[in-house]
Write a protein that holds these residues in place. Structure first.
Motif, mmCIF file in Angstrom:
data_model
loop_
_atom_site.group_PDB
_atom_site.id
_atom_site.type_symbol
_atom_site.label_atom_id
_atom_site.label_comp_id
_atom_site.label_asym_id
_atom_site.label_seq_id
_atom_site.Cartn_x
_atom_site.Cartn_y
_atom_site.Cartn_z
ATOM 1 N N MET A 109 22.994 45.872 74.161
ATOM 2 C CA MET A 109 23.801 46.716 73.285
ATOM 3 C C MET A 109 23.799 46.170 71.859
ATOM 4 O O MET A 109 24.194 45.026 71.623
ATOM 5 C CB MET A 109 25.230 46.765 73.833
ATOM 6 C CG MET A 109 26.196 47.563 72.996
ATOM 7 S SD MET A 109 25.775 49.309 72.948
ATOM 8 C CE MET A 109 26.584 49.777 71.435
ATOM 9 N N ARG B 24 17.893 49.194 74.425
ATOM 10 C CA ARG B 24 18.963 49.239 73.412
ATOM 11 C C ARG B 24 19.432 50.667 73.201
ATOM 12 O O ARG B 24 20.632 50.939 73.154
ATOM 13 C CB ARG B 24 18.457 48.668 72.083
ATOM 14 C CG ARG B 24 18.423 47.156 72.064
ATOM 15 C CD ARG B 24 17.626 46.677 70.873
ATOM 16 N NE ARG B 24 18.297 47.007 69.629
ATOM 17 C CZ ARG B 24 18.802 46.106 68.793
ATOM 18 N NH1 ARG B 24 18.706 44.834 69.100
ATOM 19 N NH2 ARG B 24 19.382 46.461 67.696
ATOM 20 N N PHE B 28 23.105 52.153 73.876
ATOM 21 C CA PHE B 28 23.835 52.767 72.775
ATOM 22 C C PHE B 28 24.224 54.207 73.102
ATOM 23 O O PHE B 28 25.314 54.662 72.762
ATOM 24 C CB PHE B 28 23.008 52.721 71.488
ATOM 25 C CG PHE B 28 23.804 53.030 70.270
ATOM 26 C CD1 PHE B 28 24.638 52.060 69.733
ATOM 27 C CD2 PHE B 28 23.777 54.284 69.689
ATOM 28 C CE1 PHE B 28 25.416 52.329 68.621
ATOM 29 C CE2 PHE B 28 24.548 54.569 68.582
ATOM 30 C CZ PHE B 28 25.372 53.585 68.047
#
Lengths: 283, 413
Positions: A109, B24, B28
């Motif tokens: 993240m 990622r 997200f």
């Protein structure tokens, strides 16, 4: 209590003072909640124990204030509003919060701490500022004085609790479990619903309960966003306390205490179950 | 140097980077819905509201030509004839758009008495047939003949300015354009800010004093008992705030349970019943009880992890119980003390409900004044300025909390 032989008189006195002090703190914490329960059965319109109540005469007790609640349609009306708003906002908060927690707990993240800071902020920003901001915002988009507006506003307030509890259950989540599942041929959807979901479910439910109680107990936002048609129980109680405090308020309060005891018991059971499932010794 | 290739011929580095980017993006995407929801319906509205503290559209939008003219005015003598006739005409236009009330109210916040001046002028200008507006206006209300009045209009006519912040800090712009203190009877907000900080500090200290021994007890008792006692800490946490505030009213009022017990025990006389609610005492007692769990829980979770063998080692090396506790045990609990104190302080500095219900006059905090200006006086600019100051304070503390403890370590129940 047995003391080790080296403890002197001074040590014993310190110990008992300490215990008594703690006892007082517990009374301070719990007494205000418990005291209203017997008082709500007072047959007189007073807020204190009458002599009859102390000598336990049956005539001194009555359920007339509970009958009052039943008679006044305003209470039923605001209870319905409270429950609708709380359930809808809890659903929204839990859905969005759980998804976000799943993303946040991945090591990939980006900007994790900044994002977390924004997501937790509804819990930190003073309610009066949130309420004032939302008042203008929801007025502009025409959702002030409507139930959907109130639901959206309460959902934002509830999300931090869901994010925190679900993230907490996900820390210490053993990722080899998902890998094992996938290596045994389950696709990612099946892995999520069969492996991950049952393990984080206790966290999701306790987060949802936190969100529920946040909405159910919230009054400042309601104060700014709701009109008469959207009155909730806390708003009704607020008016009761402000204008003329009648023992009916105590009866309502007692019902709310019972509800919170039930919620607390559920959360505690879930927490212990979750710890058992994850193999952490109960704490 | 040749790079390592994957089976399909792309360099391994690129392939890994691509995979990483994919993960990622996936992470997200999961966060995005909530992030957007919070940004749009929470962060943006708050900024928009706070923007009102520097935005003064009322006078600037409704008397645009007058304000433009006043920009060139020297500020020493009265403005010229043309300015007077402009303001008269623009006030009449404002009347047709029913904006006079807003203009009058805005000017009145800045300088008391201007509401009546504007209303009177508008009433009389309508019937005025002549051309000498300067003479006429001064005749309608002699304040038009004072330079100060025009300076106020010019200042409030600026679209963006910090005047609300001056008001929020009990300052004002004097007639000679210097910044000075508000007159004695209008100096309230600095006092309220200091009171809010004072009450929050006291509540934090009371919570720490009450919570420390209890958390120690909970952490040292056998699990079976401490779990039971923990429920007594968690129940208030789960009970409605309004319920708890109601119980404090019931307990502390003049004919309430606490006074009854004191009278029954002959500690105070029937006439000597103590006023414990609807003042600062009431606010302090109720807030301490309401925020106490927020202190106990972080302290307890830190104390639980401290091994008792450290204390035993200190004792066996000759430390007295007190020395062992202060020098060995307490330093290990600092993270818990920090977390608890910051949390309680952050929550109490913005407290609204309890002071509003049990605070009386002396127990009102800054949030109550923000609510007053939002709901009753409708001075939204001032409410926004007070709110900005409060929010900045809270955000600094929040940032500190994140820095020292980390928000991801925050625990509930």
């Amino acid at each position: 209590m047995a003391f080790p032989p080296y403890v002197g008189v001074g040590g014993k006195i310190t110990h008992y003072t300490f215990i008594i002090f703690c006892g007082f703190v517990f009374i301070f914490l719990i007494a205000p909640i418990l005291v209203i329960i017997p008082l709500s059965f007072n047959s007189e319109p007073y807020f204190t124990f009458t002599e009859g109540m102390i000598s336990l005469e049956p005539e001194a007790y009555s359920t007339r204030w509970y009958a009052d609640i039943a008679k006044n349609p305003q209470w039923a009306f605001s209870a319905a509003n409270s429950i609708i708003v709380a359930i809808c906002s809890t659903f929204l908060a839990t859905l969005l919060g759980t998804l976000a927690a799943l993303g946040l707990s991945q090591s990939h993240m980006p900007y994790k701490s900044a994002v977390m800071g924004v997501l937790i902020s509804p819990m930190i920003v003073p309610l009066i500022i949130s309420a004032a901001g939302m008042f203008f915002f929801y007025s502009n988009i025409g959702l002030a004085q409507t139930l959907p507006g109130l639901i959206l506003a309460h959902a934002v307030l509830g999300t931090p609790f869901v994010v925190i509890t679900v993230t907490a259950t996900l820390t210490g989540f053993d990722h080899s479990l998902t890998r094992a599942s996938q290596s045994l041929g389950a696709d990612s959807r099946k892995t999520f619903f069969k492996i991950q979901m049952p393990l984080i479910l206790p966290g999701v439910i306790s987060g949802a309960l936190f969100a529920f109680i946040t909405s159910f107990d919230e009054v400042v936002i309601v104060f700014f966003l709701a009109g008469f048609e959207q009155r909730t129980i806390p708003r009704q109680m607020w008016a009761g306390i402000r204008e003329q405090i009648s023992p009916t308020i105590l009866a309502v309060a007692t019902i709310l205490v019972v509800v919170s005891i039930l919620l607390l018991a559920t959360v505690e059971l879930l927490r212990r179950r979750s710890e058992r499932l994850r193999g952490i010794s109960p704490s | 140097m040749t790079s390592i290739l994957t089976a399909d011929g792309t360099p391994l580095k690129d392939s890994l980077r691509k995979a990483e980017r994919g993960r990622r993006a996936k992470a997200f995407l999961l966060v995005a819905p909530l992030l957007l929801f919070v940004l749009i319906s929470f962060v943006f509205p708050i900024f928009e509201m706070l923007f009102r503290s520097i935005d003064n559209p009322v006078v600037a939008n409704n008397l645009p030509l007058t304000i433009e003219k006043l920009q060139k005015w020297d500020g020493a003598n009265l403005p010229d004839q043309e300015t007077f006739s402009l303001v008269a005409k623009e006030l009449l236009i404002a009347r047709e758009n029913s904006k006079v009330g807003k203009i009058a109210a805005r000017l009145n916040f800045e300088s008391g008495g201007m509401r009546s001046m504007i209303n009177k002028t508008v009433r009389k200008v309508r019937k005025y047939k002549g051309n000498d507006y300067k003479k006429a206006l001064i005749q309608f209300d002699k304040r038009w003949g004072k330079v100060v009045t025009w300076k106020v209009i010019k200042r409030i006519g600026q679209r963006y300015s910090g005047v609300q912040y001056l008001a929020a800090l009990d300052l004002k712009v004097n007639a000679d354009s210097t910044i000075g203190l508000q007159s004695e009877d209008r100096r309230i907000y600095v006092k309220i800010f200091l009171r809010t900080i004072w009450v929050s500090v006291l509540v934090t200290i009371f919570c720490l004093i009450l919570a420390y021994p209890v958390s120690f007890l909970l952490a040292t008792l056998p699990l079976r008992i401490s779990n039971l006692l923990l429920i007594m800490v968690l129940l208030p946490f789960w009970t409605s705030l309004l319920v708890r505030t109601t119980s404090w009213i019931v307990l502390l009022q003049r004919n309430g349970v606490v006074n009854d017990i004191l009278v029954a025990l002959n500690i105070i006389s029937e006439d000597g019943r103590i006023q414990m609610i609807y003042n600062q005492t009431g606010t302090l007692v109720a807030m301490t009880q309401i925020l106490l769990p927020f202190m106990i829980l972080p302290l307890y979770s830190v104390m639980k992890t401290i091994s008792p063998s450290y204390m035993r080692a200190a004792r066996s090396l000759g430390a007295s119980p007190l020395t062992a506790f202060v020098r060995v045990y307490m330093p290990q609990t600092t993270p818990g003390i920090g977390a608890g104190c910051l949390l309680v302080f952050i929550l109490s500095i913005g407290y609204y409900i309890t002071p509003a219900l049990v605070g009386g006059r002396s127990g009102q905090l800054i949030s109550n004044f923000i609510a007053y200006h939002m709901k009753s006086s409708l001075n939204w600019g001032l409410a926004a300025a007070l709110g900005t100051i409060l929010l900045v304070a809270v955000l600094i503390l929040y940032w500190l909390y994140n820095k020292i403890i980390g928000i991801d370590k925050m625990k509930l129940g």
